[in-house]
Every structure is written in C-alpha cells, then in structure tokens.
Design a protein around this motif. Structure first.
Motif: not given
Length: 184
Positions: A38-65
């Motif tokens: 749940k925390a990983a999903e929230e981090i991903l949502r916040i990091r990418n809230s202003e990105n379009d489909m062609w930019k994915l920010d994975l900062h803050g996630l563990h490698a497997s996530e």
C-alpha cells in the motif's frame, strides 16, 4: 518477534505453542507485506501524479516494487497502443508476425519491417499508430541516498534485458526505452 518465540518454543520441545506462534508470525508478515504494498502504491501515485504515460518515476520504491510497477506500466502502454482504432486488425497482425499465409499488404507496414505485399488484390496499407512520444523515460535515480549503492537502476536494467527491451541511459538516473508491440 513471534517468529523467534516460535523457534525457541520448538527448541524447548513445545511444538503446540511453536505452531501457534508461527501462525501469528505468518499473519504479521502478511499484514506487513500488505502495508508495504500500500505504501509503494502511494509513493508511486504521488511521484507520478503530474507525469504523462511516457514518464515513470520509481524513486522511493524497493527494487522489486519498482520492477513490478514498470512491468505493469509497460503492459498498459503496449496494450493501449495495440487497441488504437487506427491499428491493423488483431488477425492481420497475428498472421504477419507469425508468418502465416493470408491477406497480403501493399508495401511495408510501419513498425513491421520486412512485411511486403503482393499484387493489385492486396489490401491497402494500414499504418500502425505513431504516438508523438514513443520513448518511455524511467526515472530510477542515481542512488545518492541509498546505503550500499544504487540497486534500483541495476534491477530495472536487468528486468529490461531479461525481457528483450532496447534501452539506453538518457542521462544519469534516467533510462529511456521503446515499448514493444504486444498482441495481448
């Protein structure tokens, strides 16, 4: 905590208590995994809230996530491109890719090198859609805040290599890749 107590109970020969404590430890582990997801999903949502489909920010996630999030994102992009109303029919593409006999196409089909048509009974060329942006930027970071080095860029590169993606490092901490054409 329950896991260690279960081990101690087992070593004392109290197998019933060890089983109960082990069961509690497993439930706690599952709950922790759920909260982490749940925390990983929230981090991903916040990091990418202003990105379009062609930019994915994975900062803050563990490698497997991060690898899991990238895999889902790639499937979403690739499936969306396939469902475009301007693309060839599923049957036509399947025939072309698998090299089966069937309707021929005049000229080359954009994105399917080497596929040529035949005669005047050929169907017209129906080009595949070309989005204005075709490179996915995957932001992994450089590992400045990681203890023991950056594992995220290495995990992402390893995943991309194992799945046969062509990619390059656009700049430190950013991997650029072209999504694949998918039939399903």
């Amino acid at each position: 905590m329950h896991s260690r107590a279960a081990s101690n109970a087992y070593l004392r020969g109290d197998h019933h208590v060890a089983q109960q404590l082990s069961s509690k430890a497993n439930k706690e582990w599952l709950k922790a995994e759920q909260l982490n997801a749940k925390a990983a999903e929230e981090i991903l949502r916040i990091r990418n809230s202003e990105n379009d489909m062609w930019k994915l920010d994975l900062h803050g996630l563990h490698a497997s996530e991060a690898v899991h999030a990238l895999e889902i994102h790639l499937k979403r992009i690739e499936t969306q491109l396939m469902k475009s109303k301007n693309s060839l029919s599923y049957d036509a593409i399947t025939s072309l890719i698998e090299g089966k006999e069937g309707p021929s196409f005049a000229g080359n089909v954009d994105g399917l090198d080497g596929v040529k048509g035949g005669d005047e009974t050929s169907l017209p060329v129906l080009p595949l859609p070309r989005p204005s942006q075709t490179l996915l930027q995957v932001i992994t970071g450089t590992g400045n805040h990681s203890h023991g080095g950056a594992s995220l860029p290495a995990a992402v590169r390893s995943f991309l290599l194992s799945k046969g993606y062509n990619f390059h490092e656009a700049r430190p901490g950013v991997i650029a890749l072209r999504p694949k054409f998918r039939l399903n």
